[in-house]
Structure formats: C-alpha cells, structure tokens
Design a protein around this motif. Structure first.
Motif, PDB file in Angstrom:
ATOM      1  N   ARG A 126      -4.468 -19.137   0.921  1.00  0.00           N
ATOM      2  CA  ARG A 126      -3.430 -19.276   1.951  1.00  0.00           C
ATOM      3  C   ARG A 126      -2.553 -18.042   2.092  1.00  0.00           C
ATOM      4  O   ARG A 126      -1.765 -17.964   3.036  1.00  0.00           O
ATOM      5  N   PHE A 127      -2.682 -17.101   1.175  1.00  0.00           N
ATOM      6  CA  PHE A 127      -1.783 -15.954   1.197  1.00  0.00           C
ATOM      7  C   PHE A 127      -2.055 -15.040   2.380  1.00  0.00           C
ATOM      8  O   PHE A 127      -3.195 -14.744   2.711  1.00  0.00           O
ATOM      9  N   THR A 128      -0.991 -14.568   3.014  1.00  0.00           N
ATOM     10  CA  THR A 128      -1.070 -13.530   4.027  1.00  0.00           C
ATOM     11  C   THR A 128       0.161 -12.643   3.890  1.00  0.00           C
ATOM     12  O   THR A 128       1.254 -13.127   3.565  1.00  0.00           O
ATOM     13  N   SER A 129      -0.019 -11.357   4.106  1.00  0.00           N
ATOM     14  CA  SER A 129       1.115 -10.441   4.043  1.00  0.00           C
ATOM     15  C   SER A 129       1.853 -10.369   5.370  1.00  0.00           C
ATOM     16  O   SER A 129       2.870  -9.686   5.479  1.00  0.00           O
ATOM     17  N   ARG A 130       1.361 -11.087   6.373  1.00  0.00           N
ATOM     18  CA  ARG A 130       2.037 -11.104   7.664  1.00  0.00           C
ATOM     19  C   ARG A 130       3.187 -12.110   7.638  1.00  0.00           C
ATOM     20  O   ARG A 130       3.245 -12.977   6.780  1.00  0.00           O
ATOM     21  N   ARG A 138       6.209  -5.797   2.662  1.00  0.00           N
ATOM     22  CA  ARG A 138       5.589  -4.831   3.579  1.00  0.00           C
ATOM     23  C   ARG A 138       6.428  -3.560   3.693  1.00  0.00           C
ATOM     24  O   ARG A 138       5.891  -2.444   3.706  1.00  0.00           O
ATOM     25  N   GLY A 250      -5.329  -8.247  -2.959  1.00  0.00           N
ATOM     26  CA  GLY A 250      -6.392  -8.166  -1.959  1.00  0.00           C
ATOM     27  C   GLY A 250      -7.772  -8.127  -2.581  1.00  0.00           C
ATOM     28  O   GLY A 250      -8.718  -8.741  -2.073  1.00  0.00           O
ATOM     29  N   GLN A 253      -8.639 -11.628  -3.693  1.00  0.00           N
ATOM     30  CA  GLN A 253      -9.012 -12.440  -2.530  1.00  0.00           C
ATOM     31  C   GLN A 253     -10.450 -12.163  -2.112  1.00  0.00           C
ATOM     32  O   GLN A 253     -11.221 -13.091  -1.851  1.00  0.00           O
ATOM     33  N   GLU A 254     -10.815 -10.897  -2.045  1.00  0.00           N
ATOM     34  CA  GLU A 254     -12.176 -10.515  -1.651  1.00  0.00           C
ATOM     35  C   GLU A 254     -13.206 -11.109  -2.600  1.00  0.00           C
ATOM     36  O   GLU A 254     -14.314 -11.475  -2.181  1.00  0.00           O
TER      37      GLU A 254
END
Length: 341
Positions: A126-130, A138, A250, A253-254
C-alpha cells in the motif's frame, strides 16, 4: 548458563535462526541473534529465549519466548526455573519489547506489565511516496539528490566498504560524546552472527560514504525487513537518511517483500487504552513524564516524528514486564540496556 558474553558457535546460530524462522512473530526478532546476547534453547519446549545479564541479580529478556503460541508459557516457565536453579538468590527477570499478544504470559505469572512504547510498520503493498503524507520525505529526498547524494546496496564483507562503515561509526560515536557506548541488545549491530542475513544500503557524497542503514529479516505474520541500524556522518547533506531508506524501500517493494518495519520507539504512543490490567500507576506516570519532557533522557519525540512521516500502516504497543513488581534496580538496568540513560 554463563554470566559473560554469549559464546556463539555456527551450529548454535544456525539452530537459533531455524527456531526464529519457525516461531518468531515479532518485528525485531532478528535482534535475538546479536553477538553479545545469550540464547537459551528450550529442553522441553521447542523455542528460544534471548536475554542479557545486568549486575549481580538482574536479567533483561528481549521480547517474549520465541516459540509456538501454545508453547510460549511452558518455555517461559522452563527459563524461569533455570534462572532459579543457580546458587544464591534467583535473578529478577525484566522482559522488554513484549508484544500485546504475550502480555498475558507475564501477568499470569505475577509480573507487573506496562506499555513502554510503540512499534511501527509499513505495508509495502500500500505504500506510495505520493500525496500529502509523504511531502516532507519527498522534500528531503529531493534536496539530498540535488546535493549529489547517491545510494547503493553494498556487501558489508567488502574490505573497502567495511573500512568506510567503520569510519562512519567512529564519527557518529564521536559526535554523540566520549561517554556514549554502542548498545548491543535492543538495537542491531554490524557484523556478528546475523551478518549474513542482513542487508546494508549506504549513501555516498563527493566520493565518500556519509551514512548507511542496515536491514534485518522479519518473520511471522508480517514478514519483510526491519529498519535496523542507522549511522550518519555530520557532513551528510540534509535528506541523506530519507534517501537511503526510500531507496531500500523501493528495492524491497520490487522484490515483493510484504512489510518494512521501523522498530520500537520507547516512550512513544503511550495511551491508557493500551495499559493492561494491573499496570503500575507509578510506572505509567514516570513513562509519560519522560515522553513529555525527557529529551535529554531519550529523544522519543524526534524518533517518533521520523517514523510517523513515513505514514506507517501499523502502530502497535510494546510492553515491559517486571518480575516481582517495579523496583529501582531492575528499572535502572532496563534503562541502561535500552540506552535511555
């Protein structure tokens, strides 16, 4: 059981890893593999207890016993019996970083149990840097990138990298003051028995290493990685730590890792809702006082703020359990063990 540093053999470590893979359901369980930590392996119950000795009569246990849920009580009783079997007065046990599911094990055996802090976890699916929640992250990451910071995953066994990491450690300790010593029980370490399991991401700036973060494996119901040990040179540009962690996150996540855990912050997230029945009122007041005014004792607020700005999806209470009630000497040894004083 010996009173000095644990003597570790490859066979013992391999068995400990096997037990943790099978039974550990604690985000910081890999800390049980630290080199100076004792590990009692059950005779009648399959599992292990991680602990250290403090002073003449005190033992500090890390987390609850690592065993199947139905076996944890039996293993705890076996360990308590082992402690009581030696000559003289039996040691007093204090268990730190006990998870909510294991509070009852200690309460049923007459321990006084209080919330000591909170642990934080990021659901990588569920993680997003946005979005607004990660705006500060950021901002710092972009600043570090503009300043030319780069991040690579490294082999901590590489002699060149090892020398650079040693230099960062020396700088970090020097900046903390000459009386500060490295902890080796409730935080991670470089090297030691768990070194082959760990991953290290380092930051470089102007051709020099200026910081690093190590990550340890996490097993159980929320498997993945634990943000473990951070070191940063005073020369590192603003945002270096955030850039290292975002890069590692990241990568995880990949690779499909489910969770990144940020670990325990003592004195953070204290709440009446989390206090178990029978908690010490005096201990509750003391911990809240440190949380509010104890910046010189422990930087709880800054650590909590760093973890919260990653918008964690899970925030769970962790506990401390005192055998025979809260007493000054065991409390002192706990604070020394956690690096709070």
């Amino acid at each position: 059981m010996t009173a000095g540093p644990a003597a570790v053999t490859d066979r013992e470590v391999a068995r400990a890893v096997e037990l943790l893979r099978a039974h550990a359901d604690h985000p910081s369980a890999a800390l049980a593999l630290n080199g100076a930590t004792h590990r009692y392996q059950g005779r009648d119950a399959d599992g292990l207890v991680a602990y250290t000795r403090r002073g003449r009569r005190d033992v500090v246990q890390f987390a609850a016993p690592f065993a199947a849920p139905a076996e944890r009580g039996r293993l705890l009783d076996e360990f308590l019996g082992r402690l009581a079997s030696g000559p003289g007065a039996p040691p007093r046990l204090t268990a730190a970083q006990v998870g909510r599911a294991d509070v009852g094990l200690y309460a049923e055996r007459g321990f006084t149990v209080n919330q000591v802090g909170s642990t934080y976890g990021i659901d990588l699916a569920r993680f997003t840097s946005r979005g607004k929640a990660l705006a500060k992250v950021r901002q710092n990451v972009n600043r570090a990138r503009r300043d030319g910071v780069t991040v690579v995953e490294t082999d901590p066994g590489d002699p060149g990298d090892r020398r650079e990491l040693d230099a960062i450690d020396a700088e970090w300790l020097a900046a903390k003051g000459r009386h500060v010593k490295e902890l080796s029980f409730l935080i991670g370490e470089r090297g030691g028995p768990a070194a082959p399991l760990r991953r290290t991401f380092l930051a470089r700036h102007d051709g020099r290493t200026v910081g690093y973060i190590t990550y340890s494996p996490v097993w159980g119901s929320r498997p993945g990685w634990l943000y473990d040990l951070t070191r940063r040179s005073p020369r590192a540009p603003v945002g270096t730590v955030e850039l290292v962690n975002l890069t590692a996150l990241g990568r995880f996540q990949e690779e499909g890792a489910p969770w990144l855990h940020l670990g325990l912050t003592p004195f953070a997230g204290l709440d009446d809702r989390h206090e178990p029945e029978g908690a010490s009122r005096g201990m509750t007041k003391a911990l809240r006082l440190v949380a509010e005014h104890g910046r010189l004792v422990y930087p709880a607020r800054s650590q909590e703020a760093f973890k919260l700005k990653w918008a964690p999806h899970a925030i769970e209470p962790e506990y401390v359990a005192f055998q025979g009630g809260v007493r000054p000497v065991p409390l002192w040894h706990l604070l020394r063990t956690t690096g709070s004083i």
